[in-house]
Design a protein around this motif. Structure first.
Motif, PDB file in Angstrom:
ATOM      1  N   MET A   1     -15.940  37.808  14.645  1.00 22.74           N
ATOM      2  CA  MET A   1     -15.965  36.618  13.809  1.00 22.74           C
ATOM      3  C   MET A   1     -17.335  35.972  13.910  1.00 22.74           C
ATOM      4  N   ASN A   2     -17.836  35.557  12.765  1.00 22.85           N
ATOM      5  CA  ASN A   2     -19.074  34.783  12.793  1.00 22.85           C
ATOM      6  C   ASN A   2     -18.732  33.310  13.014  1.00 22.85           C
ATOM      7  N   SER A   3     -19.744  32.482  13.329  1.00 23.24           N
ATOM      8  CA  SER A   3     -19.452  31.055  13.499  1.00 23.24           C
ATOM      9  C   SER A   3     -19.117  30.425  12.168  1.00 23.24           C
ATOM     10  N   TRP A   4     -18.401  29.326  12.264  1.00 17.01           N
ATOM     11  CA  TRP A   4     -18.092  28.550  11.076  1.00 17.01           C
ATOM     12  C   TRP A   4     -19.377  27.958  10.513  1.00 17.01           C
ATOM     13  N   ARG A   5     -19.510  27.963   9.201  1.00 17.09           N
ATOM     14  CA  ARG A   5     -20.677  27.395   8.512  1.00 17.09           C
ATOM     15  C   ARG A   5     -20.192  26.563   7.340  1.00 17.09           C
ATOM     16  N   LEU A  11     -15.792  24.796   4.734  1.00 16.61           N
ATOM     17  CA  LEU A  11     -16.211  25.396   5.997  1.00 16.61           C
ATOM     18  C   LEU A  11     -15.728  26.835   5.958  1.00 16.61           C
ATOM     19  N   VAL A  12     -16.634  27.761   6.210  1.00 12.34           N
ATOM     20  CA  VAL A  12     -16.355  29.170   5.957  1.00 12.34           C
ATOM     21  C   VAL A  12     -16.632  30.001   7.208  1.00 12.34           C
ATOM     22  N   ALA A  13     -15.751  30.968   7.454  1.00 15.12           N
ATOM     23  CA  ALA A  13     -15.966  31.977   8.498  1.00 15.12           C
ATOM     24  C   ALA A  13     -15.260  33.246   8.055  1.00 15.12           C
ATOM     25  N   GLU A 131      -8.359  20.487   6.161  1.00 10.31           N
ATOM     26  CA  GLU A 131      -7.815  21.738   6.720  1.00 10.31           C
ATOM     27  C   GLU A 131      -8.513  22.090   8.025  1.00 10.31           C
ATOM     28  N   ALA A 132      -9.823  21.846   8.096  1.00 12.94           N
ATOM     29  CA  ALA A 132     -10.559  22.119   9.331  1.00 12.94           C
ATOM     30  C   ALA A 132     -10.038  21.252  10.472  1.00 12.94           C
ATOM     31  N   GLU A 133      -9.743  19.985  10.190  1.00 13.37           N
ATOM     32  CA  GLU A 133      -9.187  19.118  11.229  1.00 13.37           C
ATOM     33  C   GLU A 133      -7.827  19.624  11.696  1.00 13.37           C
ATOM     34  N   ALA A 134      -7.033  20.140  10.781  1.00 18.40           N
ATOM     35  CA  ALA A 134      -5.738  20.719  11.154  1.00 18.40           C
ATOM     36  C   ALA A 134      -5.936  21.948  12.034  1.00 18.40           C
ATOM     37  N   LEU A 187     -17.988  21.069  11.232  1.00 15.29           N
ATOM     38  CA  LEU A 187     -17.366  19.944  10.547  1.00 15.29           C
ATOM     39  C   LEU A 187     -18.132  18.640  10.747  1.00 15.29           C
ATOM     40  N   PHE A 188     -18.521  18.378  11.987  1.00 17.90           N
ATOM     41  CA  PHE A 188     -19.071  17.062  12.304  1.00 17.90           C
ATOM     42  C   PHE A 188     -20.586  17.017  12.487  1.00 17.90           C
ATOM     43  N   PHE A 189     -21.208  18.154  12.773  1.00 14.99           N
ATOM     44  CA  PHE A 189     -22.629  18.105  13.128  1.00 14.99           C
ATOM     45  C   PHE A 189     -23.527  18.929  12.232  1.00 14.99           C
ATOM     46  N   ASP A 190     -22.966  19.584  11.223  1.00 19.69           N
ATOM     47  CA  ASP A 190     -23.788  20.354  10.301  1.00 19.69           C
ATOM     48  C   ASP A 190     -24.701  19.405   9.542  1.00 19.69           C
ATOM     49  N   ASP A 191     -25.975  19.778   9.421  1.00 18.18           N
ATOM     50  CA  ASP A 191     -26.960  18.902   8.746  1.00 18.18           C
ATOM     51  C   ASP A 191     -26.585  18.598   7.317  1.00 18.18           C
ATOM     52  N   ASP A 192     -25.871  19.509   6.668  1.00 19.51           N
ATOM     53  CA  ASP A 192     -25.536  19.299   5.268  1.00 19.51           C
ATOM     54  C   ASP A 192     -24.275  18.468   5.077  1.00 19.51           C
ATOM     55  N   HIS A 193     -23.633  18.099   6.206  1.00 22.87           N
ATOM     56  CA  HIS A 193     -22.358  17.372   6.093  1.00 22.87           C
ATOM     57  C   HIS A 193     -22.612  15.974   5.552  1.00 22.87           C
ATOM     58  N   ALA A 194     -21.848  15.602   4.569  1.00 23.30           N
ATOM     59  CA  ALA A 194     -21.970  14.265   3.987  1.00 23.30           C
ATOM     60  C   ALA A 194     -20.953  13.348   4.668  1.00 23.30           C
ATOM     61  N   TYR A 195     -21.447  12.427   5.433  1.00 27.56           N
ATOM     62  CA  TYR A 195     -20.548  11.473   6.091  1.00 27.56           C
ATOM     63  C   TYR A 195     -20.260  10.342   5.129  1.00 27.56           C
TER      64      TYR A 195
END
Length: 196
Positions: A1-5, A11-13, A131-134, A187-195
């Motif tokens: 498995m690759n890391s989640w991106r 969020l994809v893996a 879904e990622a939080e679940a 989910l929380f630390f990706d640079d592209d994540h829009a908070y």
């Protein structure tokens, strides 16, 4: 498995078939245990009329379920003579009966999301933030269950002696930890994540 991106709003893996089977199998086992506990709830006519659900008032006897559903109230440290034991037991029973149904529902819902979004034969998993939080919650429950079954402690080494019967399962526990950490980071630390 690759890391989640993160790819856009997902969020994809990519999971290998055996990785997907492992996740699905373990999450489904926990879901079955949670559903069995839900079935133990007392049938209360008043609860049926008011819509207020009640759950069992006693903690599960199974050590894995006891870790997944701990007491909502713990005895204080300032009671060396045990005088508050009865008060503690009554508070713990009342809180469990009142709140356990919602906890079971949330945990079961999280495991259901994993079963619906983890590809049966492996392949790409694409998750919304919800879904990622679940997934994070469900994987945590699996890790708690596996850690309890293996009697893991905080001071465990990174690798167990190959002759230790827990060694193969400990490897699964560590892999699940990596999967969960990778998803948390995406989910929380990706640079592209829009908070928002």
């Amino acid at each position: 498995m690759n890391s989640w991106r993160r790819k856009g709003d997902r969020l994809v893996a990519v999971l290998a078939q055996q990785e997907a089977a492992l996740i699905r199998g373990m999450v489904d086992q926990i879901r079955d245990m949670l559903l069995a506990r839900s079935d133990e709830a007392p049938q209360d006519e008043l609860a049926a009329l008011t819509g207020i659900r009640t759950g069992p008032s006693t903690a599960p006897e199974d050590p894995i379920m006891a870790r997944l559903l701990p007491d909502f109230h713990r005895a204080g440290l300032n009671d060396p003579d045990g005088e508050l034991d009865a008060e503690h037991a009554n508070s713990a029973a009342a809180l469990r009966s009142l709140h356990e149904p919602a906890v079971l529902e949330a945990k079961t819902a999280a495991s259901t999301v994993v079963m619906e979004t983890c590809p049966i034969d492996g392949g790409e998993a694409r998750l919304t933030n919800e879904e990622a939080e679940a997934w994070i919650a469900a994987l945590n429950d699996v890790r708690i269950a596996l850690g309890t079954a293996l009697d893991l402690t905080d001071d465990m080494p990174d690798e167990l002696d190959p002759s230790d019967p827990r060694a193969p399962h400990y490897g699964v526990y560590q892999w699940l930890t990596w999967v969960q950490d990778s998803l948390v980071n995406a989910l929380f630390f990706d640079d592209d994540h829009a908070y928002g």
